[in-house]
Scaffold this motif. Structure first.
Motif, PDB file in Angstrom:
ATOM      1  N   SER A 170      31.063   2.674 -59.576  1.00 24.32           N
ATOM      2  CA  SER A 170      31.140   1.413 -60.332  1.00 24.32           C
ATOM      3  C   SER A 170      30.743   1.588 -61.791  1.00 24.32           C
ATOM      4  CB  SER A 170      30.227   0.373 -59.681  1.00 24.32           C
ATOM      5  OG  SER A 170      28.878   0.766 -59.839  1.00 24.32           O
ATOM      6  N   ASN A 171      30.888   2.804 -62.317  1.00 26.50           N
ATOM      7  CA  ASN A 171      30.449   3.092 -63.677  1.00 26.50           C
ATOM      8  C   ASN A 171      28.973   2.787 -63.891  1.00 26.50           C
ATOM      9  OD1 ASN A 171      32.964   4.010 -64.823  1.00 26.50           O
ATOM     10  ND2 ASN A 171      33.671   1.896 -64.664  1.00 26.50           N
ATOM     11  N   GLY A 172      28.206   2.829 -62.790  1.00 28.24           N
ATOM     12  CA  GLY A 172      26.758   2.697 -62.927  1.00 28.24           C
ATOM     13  C   GLY A 172      26.170   4.046 -63.299  1.00 28.24           C
ATOM     14  N   MET A 173      24.843   4.101 -63.382  1.00 32.15           N
ATOM     15  CA  MET A 173      24.174   5.379 -63.647  1.00 32.15           C
ATOM     16  C   MET A 173      24.189   6.265 -62.404  1.00 32.15           C
ATOM     17  SD  MET A 173      22.527   5.313 -66.777  1.00 32.15           S
ATOM     18  CE  MET A 173      20.820   5.824 -66.715  1.00 32.15           C
ATOM     19  N   GLY A 174      24.389   5.653 -61.262  1.00 40.53           N
ATOM     20  CA  GLY A 174      24.334   6.406 -60.011  1.00 40.53           C
ATOM     21  C   GLY A 174      22.918   6.857 -59.694  1.00 40.53           C
ATOM     22  N   LEU A 175      21.948   6.063 -60.121  1.00 40.12           N
ATOM     23  CA  LEU A 175      20.539   6.445 -59.938  1.00 40.12           C
ATOM     24  C   LEU A 175      19.766   5.481 -59.051  1.00 40.12           C
ATOM     25  CD1 LEU A 175      19.627   7.652 -63.553  1.00 40.12           C
ATOM     26  CD2 LEU A 175      20.122   9.040 -61.528  1.00 40.12           C
ATOM     27  N   GLY A 176      20.435   4.419 -58.589  1.00 37.31           N
ATOM     28  CA  GLY A 176      19.733   3.417 -57.783  1.00 37.31           C
ATOM     29  C   GLY A 176      19.132   4.007 -56.519  1.00 37.31           C
ATOM     30  N   LEU A 177      19.932   4.727 -55.740  1.00 37.37           N
ATOM     31  CA  LEU A 177      19.458   5.256 -54.463  1.00 37.37           C
ATOM     32  C   LEU A 177      18.568   6.478 -54.655  1.00 37.37           C
ATOM     33  CD1 LEU A 177      22.681   4.718 -52.325  1.00 37.37           C
ATOM     34  CD2 LEU A 177      20.508   3.503 -52.115  1.00 37.37           C
ATOM     35  N   SER A 178      18.976   7.422 -55.517  1.00 35.52           N
ATOM     36  CA  SER A 178      18.167   8.630 -55.715  1.00 35.52           C
ATOM     37  C   SER A 178      16.820   8.284 -56.342  1.00 35.52           C
ATOM     38  CB  SER A 178      18.919   9.646 -56.580  1.00 35.52           C
ATOM     39  OG  SER A 178      19.273   9.078 -57.824  1.00 35.52           O
ATOM     40  N   GLY A 179      16.822   7.331 -57.272  1.00 34.44           N
ATOM     41  CA  GLY A 179      15.568   6.904 -57.902  1.00 34.44           C
ATOM     42  C   GLY A 179      14.674   6.186 -56.908  1.00 34.44           C
ATOM     43  N   SER A 180      15.281   5.347 -56.069  1.00 33.51           N
ATOM     44  CA  SER A 180      14.512   4.605 -55.065  1.00 33.51           C
ATOM     45  C   SER A 180      13.828   5.562 -54.097  1.00 33.51           C
ATOM     46  CB  SER A 180      15.433   3.657 -54.289  1.00 33.51           C
ATOM     47  OG  SER A 180      15.909   2.636 -55.136  1.00 33.51           O
ATOM     48  N   LYS A 181      14.567   6.620 -53.707  1.00 36.41           N
ATOM     49  CA  LYS A 181      14.007   7.609 -52.775  1.00 36.41           C
ATOM     50  C   LYS A 181      12.727   8.224 -53.350  1.00 36.41           C
ATOM     51  CE  LYS A 181      15.202  12.048 -50.705  1.00 36.41           C
ATOM     52  NZ  LYS A 181      15.144  12.057 -49.245  1.00 36.41           N
ATOM     53  N   LYS A 182      12.748   8.504 -54.635  1.00 37.15           N
ATOM     54  CA  LYS A 182      11.570   9.122 -55.272  1.00 37.15           C
ATOM     55  C   LYS A 182      10.370   8.193 -55.284  1.00 37.15           C
ATOM     56  CE  LYS A 182      14.016  12.335 -58.265  1.00 37.15           C
ATOM     57  NZ  LYS A 182      14.970  12.106 -59.364  1.00 37.15           N
ATOM     58  N   LEU A 183      10.631   6.882 -55.306  1.00 37.42           N
ATOM     59  CA  LEU A 183       9.528   5.921 -55.399  1.00 37.42           C
ATOM     60  C   LEU A 183       8.878   5.631 -54.044  1.00 37.42           C
ATOM     61  CD1 LEU A 183      11.031   3.332 -57.927  1.00 37.42           C
ATOM     62  CD2 LEU A 183       9.276   5.052 -58.373  1.00 37.42           C
ATOM     63  N   MET A 184       9.568   6.003 -52.946  1.00 37.09           N
ATOM     64  CA  MET A 184       9.084   5.640 -51.614  1.00 37.09           C
ATOM     65  C   MET A 184       8.522   6.865 -50.884  1.00 37.09           C
ATOM     66  SD  MET A 184       9.680   2.385 -51.677  1.00 37.09           S
ATOM     67  CE  MET A 184       9.590   1.766 -49.987  1.00 37.09           C
ATOM     68  N   ASP A 185       7.780   6.630 -49.786  1.00 31.61           N
ATOM     69  CA  ASP A 185       7.249   7.735 -48.977  1.00 31.61           C
ATOM     70  C   ASP A 185       8.275   8.220 -47.965  1.00 31.61           C
ATOM     71  OD1 ASP A 185       4.695   7.847 -50.208  1.00 31.61           O
ATOM     72  OD2 ASP A 185       4.168   6.004 -49.149  1.00 31.61           O
ATOM     73  N   SER A 186       9.096   7.317 -47.455  1.00 30.48           N
ATOM     74  CA  SER A 186      10.217   7.758 -46.628  1.00 30.48           C
ATOM     75  C   SER A 186      11.442   6.935 -46.988  1.00 30.48           C
ATOM     76  CB  SER A 186       9.874   7.686 -45.142  1.00 30.48           C
ATOM     77  OG  SER A 186      10.130   6.399 -44.649  1.00 30.48           O
ATOM     78  N   PHE A 187      12.598   7.565 -46.874  1.00 27.86           N
ATOM     79  CA  PHE A 187      13.838   6.924 -47.341  1.00 27.86           C
ATOM     80  C   PHE A 187      15.001   7.499 -46.553  1.00 27.86           C
ATOM     81  CE2 PHE A 187      17.328   5.951 -50.216  1.00 27.86           C
ATOM     82  CZ  PHE A 187      16.959   4.727 -50.754  1.00 27.86           C
ATOM     83  N   LYS A 188      15.658   6.643 -45.766  1.00 24.25           N
ATOM     84  CA  LYS A 188      16.716   7.114 -44.869  1.00 24.25           C
ATOM     85  C   LYS A 188      17.958   6.245 -45.043  1.00 24.25           C
ATOM     86  CE  LYS A 188      16.305   5.843 -40.593  1.00 24.25           C
ATOM     87  NZ  LYS A 188      15.790   5.608 -39.249  1.00 24.25           N
ATOM     88  N   ILE A 189      19.110   6.905 -45.191  1.00 25.83           N
ATOM     89  CA  ILE A 189      20.378   6.171 -45.275  1.00 25.83           C
ATOM     90  C   ILE A 189      21.193   6.475 -44.028  1.00 25.83           C
ATOM     91  CG2 ILE A 189      22.534   5.826 -46.552  1.00 25.83           C
ATOM     92  CD1 ILE A 189      21.153   6.758 -49.065  1.00 25.83           C
TER      93      ILE A 189
END
Ligand SMILES: Nc1ncnc2c1ncn2[C@@H]1O[C@H](COP(=O)(O)OP(=O)(O)OP(=O)(O)O)[C@@H](O)[C@H]1O
Ligand SMILES: [Mg+2]
Length: 143
Positions: free
Chosen positions: A103-122
């Motif tokens: 969507s012409n975004g930065m493409g950082l929403g999910l990867s950045g969110s993962k870094k902020l959390m202790d566990s992250f599963k898609i």
């Protein structure tokens, strides 16, 4: 005696819902004892996941779940579940590496969110939808 906090299931279908979910996440995190910096990070993750629902799946839900299993203070935390029945993500690994956007975004929403959390599963199935489950612990050993 602390008041037991109950899970919040929030429908997401507009930018207004994104803002509302973000606010609920902030309130819940602060009520659970997270610092305002961490609470803001949790709210940011909720906002990114909700924004993705609106952008890519149109509708879905965010469920905010306070975790307090047993007496172990170290298990206290907040769980975020973002669920939708949208198109799914074909390349979850690539998306988690960051920089990939349809969507012409930065493409950082999910990867950045993962870094902020202790566990992250898609969990995602093409044509069926996507469920993202993320947890932040109150007393994580390192972060
Ligand atoms: N719920 C979803 N359903 C389907 N595809 C999704 C979903 N969430 C993310 N995606 C796909 O994964 C890609 C990466 O998502 P991510 O949030 O990391 O970045 P973005 O939304 O493109 O940009 P931004 O940095 O603004 O968030 C999206 O471009 C989209 O193709
Ligand atoms: Mg995004």
């Amino acid at each position: 005696m602390m008041q037991e906090m109950s899970p919040l299931r929030l429908p997401i279908r507009s930018q207004t819902d994104v803002v509302i979910a973000r606010g609920h996440g902030m309130d819940m995190a602060l009520a659970m004892g997270f610092s305002s910096i961490i609470a803001t990070q949790i709210a940011t993750v909720i906002s990114e996941l909700a924004r993705n629902i609106v952008l890519y799946a149109q509708v879905g839900t965010i469920t905010l779940m306070p975790l307090s299993p047993g007496a172990l203070a170290s298990n206290k935390g907040v769980q975020i579940v973002a669920q939708d029945n949208g198109p799914g993500i074909p390349n979850v690994k690539q998306v988690l590496n960051g920089g990939y956007s349809t969507s012409n975004g930065m493409g950082l929403g999910l990867s950045g969110s993962k870094k902020l959390m202790d566990s992250f599963k898609i969990e995602s199935m093409l044509g069926l939808g996507t469920t993202v489950t993320a947890v932040k612990y109150l007393y994580a050993v390192c972060n």
